[in-house]
Scaffold this active site. Structure first.
Site, PDB file in Angstrom:
ATOM      1  N   GLY A   1      54.581  67.429  40.258  1.00  0.00           N
ATOM      2  CA  GLY A   1      55.622  68.327  39.772  1.00  0.00           C
ATOM      3  C   GLY A   1      56.733  67.521  39.137  1.00  0.00           C
ATOM      4  CB  SER A   2      60.018  66.420  40.410  1.00  0.00           C
ATOM      5  OG  SER A   2      60.520  67.741  40.549  1.00  0.00           O
TER       6      SER A   2
ATOM      7  CD  GLN B   1      93.361  87.935  52.473  1.00  0.00           C
ATOM      8  OE1 GLN B   1      92.891  87.813  53.608  1.00  0.00           O
ATOM      9  NE2 GLN B   1      94.597  87.571  52.164  1.00  0.00           N
TER      10      GLN B   1
ATOM     11  N   GLY C   1      77.244  96.159  48.444  1.00  0.00           N
ATOM     12  CA  GLY C   1      76.738  96.659  49.717  1.00  0.00           C
ATOM     13  C   GLY C   1      75.264  97.022  49.642  1.00  0.00           C
TER      14      GLY C   1
ATOM     15  CD  GLU D   1      62.962  73.564  31.099  1.00  0.00           C
ATOM     16  OE1 GLU D   1      63.787  72.755  30.640  1.00  0.00           O
ATOM     17  OE2 GLU D   1      62.509  74.515  30.445  1.00  0.00           O
TER      18      GLU D   1
ATOM     19  CG  PHE E   1      54.382  76.182  38.775  1.00  0.00           C
ATOM     20  CD1 PHE E   1      54.467  77.514  39.147  1.00  0.00           C
ATOM     21  CD2 PHE E   1      54.106  75.241  39.753  1.00  0.00           C
ATOM     22  CE1 PHE E   1      54.291  77.907  40.472  1.00  0.00           C
ATOM     23  CE2 PHE E   1      53.924  75.621  41.079  1.00  0.00           C
ATOM     24  CZ  PHE E   1      54.022  76.960  41.428  1.00  0.00           C
TER      25      PHE E   1
ATOM     26  CB  THR F   1      54.106  70.783  35.752  1.00  0.00           C
ATOM     27  OG1 THR F   1      55.382  70.496  35.201  1.00  0.00           O
ATOM     28  CG2 THR F   1      54.227  70.934  37.253  1.00  0.00           C
ATOM     29  CD  GLU F   2      48.065  66.579  36.063  1.00  0.00           C
ATOM     30  OE1 GLU F   2      47.624  66.082  37.125  1.00  0.00           O
ATOM     31  OE2 GLU F   2      47.777  66.168  34.930  1.00  0.00           O
TER      32      GLU F   2
END
Length: 389
Positions: free
Chosen positions: A134-135, A279, A339, A363, A159, A129-130
């Protein structure tokens, strides 16, 4: 169809479950404390001790072939073990493994890289990856030029998982621009001593990837992994090596998160009743349980197809896509059930919240998985009827 485990498979899965509960989960408070003090959550010595402890019981190299000292377990069993590891956020994996493409190494390279990596004496990373690729792996710009008996590498990778810790990398570079990715990209085994540098990339989670910089880094020709110009095929093999294991780990995380939320819902009382009786809470639990069960079977189906030698790419993309989306929805609901306390750093839920967000990116992003799934269907490579036809 028989969905049951053999006795041996059940015992192996249960051993991993007990190991996580006995050895890993007790470390969680200290890991959280360190991370919140901006320290490594678990040290290299602690990781090594855990791995060696497991090895003393024969738990070493889960999917490493037996001829290399591993267990050689099936993909299905590996996915079940990965789910057990997912029950804790402590970043641990059993030792004795190596990147699948390292098994393409020749005998000399196996002695220098593969076997020491399996033994835990060396650490590798996969660098393709550069910043601008990327993809789209076809857009890499890192180059390697021939100079005598050496290749000189220039470029930057980003990355890269394990890039800060690795002492060698499998780096992909253009060796023949005229041939494109199919014939013009080569994989090199480059030692850190050759001169490449790594820089830590700070992220919202605990994943600490690296940027790797190659400035006139020399590697001998004998360090070509596979064949000259055939690096892209190796890269595709690495990327498709076990995508089902990512959502498998998310299965374990969601199981643990639901257990924590249900325990809280039973104990938390408002207006004279446990919130488990409300509920709104019950629907969050029900929806999450259905989605978790669907994810579990997507993962197991993909793993089963791997074991059968089938083309499992569609199944793995579906598991990866569904796992990333639903794990994020489930952790969000479980935080909501807790919460305000769920939003604090007193509980580990917010940590899982940040960590699971990564599953939709690395990935193969959600968008890439959707592209793959749709393309396979529209081109007729697979059927909407699934692998059963």
């Amino acid at each position: 169809m028989d969905f049951s485990l053999t006795e041996e498979e059940r015992q192996t899965r249960d051993w991993a479950r007990n190991f996580v509960q006995r050895e890993i989960m007790p470390m969680e408070p200290e890991v959280l404390r360190r991370e919140r003090a901006h320290q490594p959550g678990i040290t290299a010595d602690e990781l090594a001790e855990l791995k060696n402890k497991a090895r003393r019981f024969g738990f070493w190299g889960i999917q490493t072939p037996e001829e290399y000292g591993g267990m050689g377990l099936s993909a299905v069993l590996a996915s079940l073990i990965e789910a057990e590891l997912g029950h804790s956020f402590v970043p641990f994996r059993f030792g004795g493994s190596a990147d699948n493409i390292l098994f393409h190494a020749n005998q000399e390279q196996q002695r220098e890289y593969l076997l020491p990596t399996i033994e835990g004496e060396r650490i590798s990373c996969f660098a393709i990856t550069e910043p601008g690729a990327g993809s789209d792996l076809t857009a890499i710009r890192t180059t390697a030029r021939k100079d005598g008996s050496d290749w000189v590498i220039n470029g930057e990778k980003t990355f890269i998982t394990g890039g800060n810790e690795a002492d060698f990398t499998m780096v992909f570079a253009i060796t023949d621009p005229g041939k494109g990715v199919n014939g013009g990209v080569t994989c090199f085994l480059a030692d850190r001593d050759a001169g490449w540098k790594s820089e830590y990339i700070d992220t919202m989670g605990q994943w600490g990837p690296a940027a790797l910089v190659f400035d006139e880094v020399r590697v001998p020709e004998r360090n070509i992994l596979g064949e000259l110009g055939q690096g892209f095929a190796l890269a595709m093999q690495w990327i498709g090596r076990g995508r089902y294991l990512l959502p498998a780990r998310a299965v374990g995380a969601c199981e643990r998160l639901m257990e924590l939320a249900m325990q809280h819902a039973r104990n938390r009382v408002t207006f004279g009743q446990p919130i488990a009786d409300r509920q709104a809470i019950q629907w969050m639990i029900a929806d999450s349980a259905v989605e978790l069960e669907a994810l579990r079977w997507l993962v197991l189906s993909a793993a089963w197809q791997v074991d059968q030698g089938m083309d499992s790419r569609q199944a793995q993309s579906m598991a990866k896509l569904f796992g990333g989306i639903k794990a994020n929805e489930i952790v969000d609901r479980m935080l909501q059930i807790h919460g305000g306390m769920g939003y604090t750093r007193e509980l580990p839920i917010e940590r899982w919240y940040r960590e699971l967000r990564l599953l939709r990116i690395y990935e193969g992003t959600d968008e890439i998985q959707r592209r793959t799934i749709a393309r396979n269907l529209l081109k007729g490579h697979v059927s909407v009827r699934g692998f059963l036809g």
